[in-house]
Design a protein around this motif. Sequence first.
Motif, PDB file in Angstrom:
ATOM      1  N   THR A 194      95.976  14.169   9.802  1.00 39.87           N
ATOM      2  CA  THR A 194      97.672  13.792   9.124  1.00 39.87           C
ATOM      3  C   THR A 194      98.349  14.631   9.811  1.00 39.87           C
ATOM      4  O   THR A 194      99.633  14.148   9.015  1.00 39.87           O
ATOM      5  CB  THR A 194      97.352  13.694   8.097  1.00 39.87           C
ATOM      6  N   PHE A 195      97.967  15.462  10.422  1.00 42.19           N
ATOM      7  CA  PHE A 195      99.041  16.971  10.705  1.00 42.19           C
ATOM      8  C   PHE A 195     100.031  17.030   9.523  1.00 42.19           C
ATOM      9  O   PHE A 195     100.916  17.902   9.694  1.00 42.19           O
ATOM     10  CB  PHE A 195      99.676  16.559  11.823  1.00 42.19           C
ATOM     11  N   GLU A 196      99.110  17.318   8.420  1.00 43.95           N
ATOM     12  CA  GLU A 196     100.178  17.731   7.059  1.00 43.95           C
ATOM     13  C   GLU A 196      99.310  19.352   6.784  1.00 43.95           C
ATOM     14  O   GLU A 196      98.223  19.289   6.975  1.00 43.95           O
ATOM     15  CB  GLU A 196      99.767  17.294   5.822  1.00 43.95           C
ATOM     16  N   VAL A 197     100.207  20.103   6.245  1.00 40.65           N
ATOM     17  CA  VAL A 197      99.459  20.970   5.968  1.00 40.65           C
ATOM     18  C   VAL A 197      98.849  21.894   4.784  1.00 40.65           C
ATOM     19  O   VAL A 197      99.509  20.672   3.965  1.00 40.65           O
ATOM     20  CB  VAL A 197     100.474  22.408   5.747  1.00 40.65           C
ATOM     21  N   ARG A 198      97.272  22.077   5.120  1.00 39.14           N
ATOM     22  CA  ARG A 198      96.312  21.905   4.156  1.00 39.14           C
ATOM     23  C   ARG A 198      95.610  23.057   4.051  1.00 39.14           C
ATOM     24  O   ARG A 198      94.915  22.578   2.496  1.00 39.14           O
ATOM     25  CB  ARG A 198      95.468  20.440   4.256  1.00 39.14           C
ATOM     26  N   GLU A 199      95.747  24.030   4.415  1.00 39.02           N
ATOM     27  CA  GLU A 199      95.228  25.083   4.722  1.00 39.02           C
ATOM     28  C   GLU A 199      95.918  26.286   4.034  1.00 39.02           C
ATOM     29  O   GLU A 199      97.574  26.064   5.212  1.00 39.02           O
ATOM     30  CB  GLU A 199      94.169  25.261   5.234  1.00 39.02           C
ATOM     31  N   ALA A 200      95.537  26.763   2.966  1.00 43.13           N
ATOM     32  CA  ALA A 200      96.431  27.942   3.298  1.00 43.13           C
ATOM     33  C   ALA A 200      95.643  29.725   3.041  1.00 43.13           C
ATOM     34  O   ALA A 200      95.079  29.193   2.245  1.00 43.13           O
ATOM     35  CB  ALA A 200      97.581  28.571   1.696  1.00 43.13           C
ATOM     36  N   VAL A 248      90.946  31.043   0.134  1.00 38.53           N
ATOM     37  CA  VAL A 248      90.678  29.940   0.940  1.00 38.53           C
ATOM     38  C   VAL A 248      91.685  28.948   0.144  1.00 38.53           C
ATOM     39  O   VAL A 248      91.003  28.088  -0.608  1.00 38.53           O
ATOM     40  CB  VAL A 248      89.640  29.709   1.961  1.00 38.53           C
ATOM     41  N   ARG A 249      92.971  28.550   0.067  1.00 40.07           N
ATOM     42  CA  ARG A 249      93.122  27.673  -0.753  1.00 40.07           C
ATOM     43  C   ARG A 249      93.450  26.598   0.493  1.00 40.07           C
ATOM     44  O   ARG A 249      93.380  25.909   1.195  1.00 40.07           O
ATOM     45  CB  ARG A 249      94.592  27.949  -0.785  1.00 40.07           C
ATOM     46  N   VAL A 250      93.400  25.695  -0.188  1.00 36.68           N
ATOM     47  CA  VAL A 250      93.450  23.800   0.581  1.00 36.68           C
ATOM     48  C   VAL A 250      94.875  23.536  -0.707  1.00 36.68           C
ATOM     49  O   VAL A 250      94.475  23.762  -2.350  1.00 36.68           O
ATOM     50  CB  VAL A 250      92.419  23.251   0.334  1.00 36.68           C
ATOM     51  N   ARG A 251      94.813  22.042   0.197  1.00 41.47           N
ATOM     52  CA  ARG A 251      95.641  20.606  -1.309  1.00 41.47           C
ATOM     53  C   ARG A 251      95.514  19.430  -0.152  1.00 41.47           C
ATOM     54  O   ARG A 251      94.846  19.581   0.646  1.00 41.47           O
ATOM     55  CB  ARG A 251      97.160  20.889  -1.083  1.00 41.47           C
ATOM     56  N   ASP A 252      94.862  18.207  -1.242  1.00 39.65           N
ATOM     57  CA  ASP A 252      94.455  17.226  -1.146  1.00 39.65           C
ATOM     58  C   ASP A 252      95.290  16.279   0.226  1.00 39.65           C
ATOM     59  O   ASP A 252      95.322  15.611   0.714  1.00 39.65           O
ATOM     60  CB  ASP A 252      94.122  16.360  -2.023  1.00 39.65           C
ATOM     61  N   SER A 253      97.189  16.603  -0.018  1.00 37.20           N
ATOM     62  CA  SER A 253      97.884  15.641   1.209  1.00 37.20           C
ATOM     63  C   SER A 253      99.100  16.665   0.401  1.00 37.20           C
ATOM     64  O   SER A 253      98.564  18.223  -0.486  1.00 37.20           O
ATOM     65  CB  SER A 253      98.524  14.974   0.281  1.00 37.20           C
ATOM     66  N   GLY A 302      84.693  35.217   5.704  1.00 39.02           N
ATOM     67  CA  GLY A 302      85.453  34.295   6.045  1.00 39.02           C
ATOM     68  C   GLY A 302      86.118  33.091   6.062  1.00 39.02           C
ATOM     69  O   GLY A 302      87.294  33.886   6.192  1.00 39.02           O
ATOM     70  N   ASN A 303      86.256  31.836   6.659  1.00 41.06           N
ATOM     71  CA  ASN A 303      87.555  31.246   6.784  1.00 41.06           C
ATOM     72  C   ASN A 303      87.064  29.707   6.957  1.00 41.06           C
ATOM     73  O   ASN A 303      85.965  29.775   7.458  1.00 41.06           O
ATOM     74  CB  ASN A 303      87.680  31.428   8.373  1.00 41.06           C
ATOM     75  N   LEU A 304      88.490  28.922   7.055  1.00 41.36           N
ATOM     76  CA  LEU A 304      87.716  27.783   6.621  1.00 41.36           C
ATOM     77  C   LEU A 304      88.667  27.551   8.458  1.00 41.36           C
ATOM     78  O   LEU A 304      89.215  27.416   8.927  1.00 41.36           O
ATOM     79  CB  LEU A 304      89.098  26.623   6.281  1.00 41.36           C
ATOM     80  N   VAL A 305      86.717  26.730   9.034  1.00 46.59           N
ATOM     81  CA  VAL A 305      86.923  26.568  10.727  1.00 46.59           C
ATOM     82  C   VAL A 305      88.236  24.958  10.694  1.00 46.59           C
ATOM     83  O   VAL A 305      89.219  24.996  11.471  1.00 46.59           O
ATOM     84  CB  VAL A 305      85.834  26.668  10.965  1.00 46.59           C
ATOM     85  N   GLU A 306      87.974  23.661  10.277  1.00 46.98           N
ATOM     86  CA  GLU A 306      89.063  22.721  10.495  1.00 46.98           C
ATOM     87  C   GLU A 306      88.707  21.503   9.492  1.00 46.98           C
ATOM     88  O   GLU A 306      87.003  21.588   8.781  1.00 46.98           O
ATOM     89  CB  GLU A 306      88.470  21.995  11.463  1.00 46.98           C
ATOM     90  N   LEU A 324      84.826  22.509   7.606  1.00 48.91           N
ATOM     91  CA  LEU A 324      83.701  23.168   8.028  1.00 48.91           C
ATOM     92  C   LEU A 324      83.944  24.516   7.152  1.00 48.91           C
ATOM     93  O   LEU A 324      85.813  24.977   8.202  1.00 48.91           O
ATOM     94  CB  LEU A 324      83.060  22.775   9.872  1.00 48.91           C
ATOM     95  N   MET A 325      83.184  25.953   7.274  1.00 46.57           N
ATOM     96  CA  MET A 325      83.787  27.175   6.531  1.00 46.57           C
ATOM     97  C   MET A 325      83.008  27.932   7.763  1.00 46.57           C
ATOM     98  O   MET A 325      81.881  27.726   8.096  1.00 46.57           O
ATOM     99  CB  MET A 325      83.767  26.985   5.260  1.00 46.57           C
ATOM    100  N   THR A 326      83.393  29.126   8.049  1.00 49.49           N
ATOM    101  CA  THR A 326      82.365  29.559   7.928  1.00 49.49           C
ATOM    102  C   THR A 326      82.189  31.373   6.592  1.00 49.49           C
ATOM    103  O   THR A 326      83.392  31.219   5.688  1.00 49.49           O
ATOM    104  CB  THR A 326      82.774  30.790   9.143  1.00 49.49           C
TER     105      THR A 326
END
Length: 212
Positions: free
Chosen positions: A152-158, A170-175, A192-196, A206-208
């Motif tokens: 979707t190319f939406e910003v979903r991770e901070a 690591v923050r996320v949102r659904d949309s 640790g971090n969100l990979v994708e 996927l996370m580390t």
Amino acid sequence: MRLSPDGKFLTYLGPNDDGVLNVFVRSTDDENTGNARMVTNDKSRGIRQYQWAPDSETILFLQDFEGDENFHLWSIDATTPDAVAKDLTPGKDVKASNLITNKRFPDEILIATNERNPTCFDMYRVQYKTGEKVMDTENPGDVLGWGSEDTTFEVREALVKNQDDDSSIVRVRDSKDAEWRNLAVFPYGEKGNLVEFCADDGKTCLMTSSIG
């Protein structure tokens, strides 16, 4: 060295006649390295960070002004001789970072700048061929970096740094219209971090993590 997304061009960083690093390009069909053409025309500090845009024509590069560390994002057509570079993040003391491209959205990019607030970076959506730029995601003040979901190319991770205990969050949102929530907290000393996000559903990732 970098290949264009369509594989037709090869670019690399090299010195001009005055020893200043610039971007050079040549066709992958041309085995004569002497036929490479200089795309950019920096005469001072040199270019050290660049990448192809999804259109396989445009080079995106970061450059500051005489070493002031205020790196702007520039674009230039690598396929047209004597093309002129365009500043996509203009403004005095503006810094750009966190460039994200997506092959599914070939005409636009995401780039973070501190033009609204010098202390933090908001995410902007830029039509890099026209220079049109609109605010995509505003920084609440504690976000250090952003990530997008591929389909979707939406910003979903901070990525957030907690100043009280030096933990990373690591923050996320659904949309793009959903509320942010904490997905993972890494205490001081852990990494640790969100990979994708996973492309099949966009609901998993996927996370580390060094925890445990």
